[in-house]
Every structure is written in structure tokens, then in C-alpha cells.
Write a protein that holds these residues in place. Structure first.
Motif: not given
Length: 313
Positions: A247-274
Motif C-alpha cells: 500500500a502507498v500512503d495517501g492512495s485512493a484505496d487506503a483511508d488510513e496508514v495501515l502500519s508504521f515501521g516493522q511488524d514481523l513474525a519469525i519462526v526458526s529452529v535453533g534461533m538465537d533470538a537476542r
């Protein structure tokens, strides 16, 4: 009635014709369709979910080869789609079929050690929290499917799907892990945009080379500082990661900003999360860069593919 994968691969329209034929009888049999690997799960859901006809999708069984599941999820192989003109990555198809399944059967489970099976079950549960997970001692898929159908739990499938684990995590319906399990589930949130060059380095180090464990699946939404007004969809399975404009901010099909910044889900085997979180945090803009503003951000070297987007005014 059973439609085997070979017939479906040769003629996808056979599903519709058979369903129409069976629907003419009020007490007719159900239909079991064996989907070819090249057919996306969402295509099958689209055919029958919330259908106006008598035939409705009630169960989706995904049979996986337990011994090779991790290799399949990391495979760069391309699989031909119906028609033979287009291809999809094997890892993408396997992930999608697991994410949208109502049952996942681990075929050949008896050949694996218990600790390995527990890891596979935890991984499948992270990818598809609503799916029932079953072990099957048989190597072939036929016996596993019969077993799954005996234990079937009719599921209400809808066109708009929220079954995938990453969707539940971002919606707050699935809790992240605490770091002690072999399968790590992480919800990464950050309001600042990514510096494109530093993000690319993180992807090379942690996602491509696996420096923080094997990241099996990540998905969500992100923003690059060099493209500040575009919300991007982040979609990664195994070795393949795609960033595409959503989506593009201010486009005709977006009444509001859908998301700021980063919003991620991560699934891993043996991950060093820190380590991973620290690397991602270092990839976003620092205080001085943030103060410089979008005019300065547009000058950053950006190694990602060009997006052909423009806001509709």
C-alpha cells in the motif's frame, strides 16, 4: 469419491465438474481431492470455501514426509505449476499447505527419534496453530490420509484466511515463545524504518547464511527508509524472501496508514533470538538519520529491486 493428483494435474477443471455431479444428489458421497504439489492450497480453498453450492470444503489434510520436512522447507527447488508454464518454490508450497491445513500428518514418524519428532511437531504447530498434528508409521501417504479422514474434524473454511501462524502472532492470538524451546517464535516490532543497506546485510547474514539458526518462516509488514511512503509485505520461506509493495500512503484505496515501521513474525529452529533482534534493531535508522528526514533517506544506496508504485490522488 477420490480424485487422484495425476488427474487433477492434467485437468484442474475436473474438480468443478465432479463436484457439480455429486451435488445433484442430496445423499451423494463426499469428494476427496488429492492436490498436486504444484497447486497452491489457497486455490483449493477459493474453489469451495463459502461456496453457494452443495459442496463445501470441510477438511484439508497435509501429509508430509517427516524425515525430509526440514530439507523441503529449506529447498531452493522450483516445482512446475499446472499448465507447465509457471513454477513455484518447493519451500513456499510446503509452507502454504501446512499453514492452511486442518490436519498435518507426519508420515514415516516411526523411523525418527522422539526428540526429532517433538521438534517437527513444534515447528508444524508454529506454522499452523489451528491444525491437528498426527503421526503415521507408514511411509506412504495413502494410509496416512485414510487415518486422517477417520479422525476428521470438519472445519469452517472462509475465503479470508487467518489460520497461518504468522497471522495469529501479529494479531495477538498466538503467543511468542520464551526462548527455551528448540523452535523459536518471535514477534518483532519496531517503529523506525529500515536502512536498506543495513537490512540487506542482515538478510545475507542471518537469513541466507543462518547465523542465528535456521529461519524457516517469516512474514509480516515492513518499511524501507528509502521508500518511506510504501508499506511492504515481507514474505519468506526457507531461502526465498520477497519484499513487495502492499500500500502507498495517501492512495485512493487506503483511508488510513495501515502500519508504521516493522511488524514481523519469525519462526526458526535453533534461533538465537537476542542476536537476531539486536541485528534488526541496528538495521533501522539511528537518531541522527531519523532527524535527517525523507530527503536524505532517498539518497541511501538501495540494493532491493525497484517497485513501480505511485499514489493515486
Amino acid at each position: 469419491m477420490l480424485l487422484p493428483a495425476g488427474k487433477v494435474q492434467a485437468d484442474v477443471g475436473l474438480i468443478d465438474r465432479t463436484a457439480d455431479l455429486l451435488a445433484r444428489s442430496t445423499d451423494g458421497p463426499g469428494l476427496v481431492v488429492e492436490l498436486p504439489l504444484g497447486m497452491p492450497a489457497m486455490e483449493a480453498i477459493g474453489l469451495f470455501a463459502e461456496s453457494d453450492g452443495a459442496m463445501r470444503l470441510s477438511d484439508m489434510v497435509c501429509v508430509v514426509d517427516a524425515a525430509h520436512l526440514l530439507a523441503d522447507l529449506d529447498s531452493p527447488d522450483l516445482v512446475p505449476l499446472p499448465g507447465g508454464e509457471d513454477h513455484a518454490r518447493r519451500a513456499d508450497l510446503v509452507v502454504q499447505q501446512i499453514e492452511y491445513a486442518s490436519q498435518v500428518v507426519l508420515a514415516g514418524a516411526s523411523s525418527l527419534a522422539e526428540d526429532r519428532l517433538l521438534v517437527l511437531e513444534a515447528l508444524v504447530g508454529a506454522l499452523s496453530p489451528q491444525a491437528a498434528i498426527r503421526r503415521s508409521s507408514g511411509e506412504g501417504g495413502d494410509a496416512a490420509v485414510v487415518e486422517a479422514l477417520r479422525h476428521r474434524r470438519p472445519t469452517r473454511y472462509r475465503q479470508e484466511q487467518t489460520r497461518a501462524g504468522w497471522v495469529g502472532l501479529l494479531n495477538g492470538e498466538v503467543a511468542p515463545t520464551d526462548g527455551s524451546a528448540p523452535v523459536e517464535v518471535l514477534h518483532y516490532e519496531q517503529l523506525r524504518p529500515f536502512h536498506p543497506g543495513r537490512l540487506h546485510a542482515v538478510l545475507e547474514t542471518f537469513f541466507a547464511r543462518g547465523s542465528a539458526g535456521s529461519i524457516v518462516r517469516s512474514a509480516g509488514f515492513c518499511r524501507l527508509a528509502s521508500r518511506p511512503h510504501v508499506l511492504a509485505r515481507w514474505d519468506q520461506s526457507g531461502r526465498s524472501l520477497v519484499l513487495e509493495p502492499l500500500a502507498v500512503d495517501g492512495s485512493a484505496d487506503a483511508d488510513e496508514v495501515l502500519s508504521f515501521g516493522q511488524d514481523l513474525a519469525i519462526v526458526s529452529v535453533g534461533m538465537d533470538a537476542r542476536r537476531l533482534v539486536s541485528a534488526l534493531d541496528e538495521a533501522v535508522l539511528d537518531d541522527q538519520e531519523l532527524k535527517a528526514g525523507p530527503a536524505a533517506w532517498s539518497q541511501y544506496a538501495d540494493p532491493f529491486p525497484h517497485w513501480n508504485v505511485a499514489p493515486d490522488r
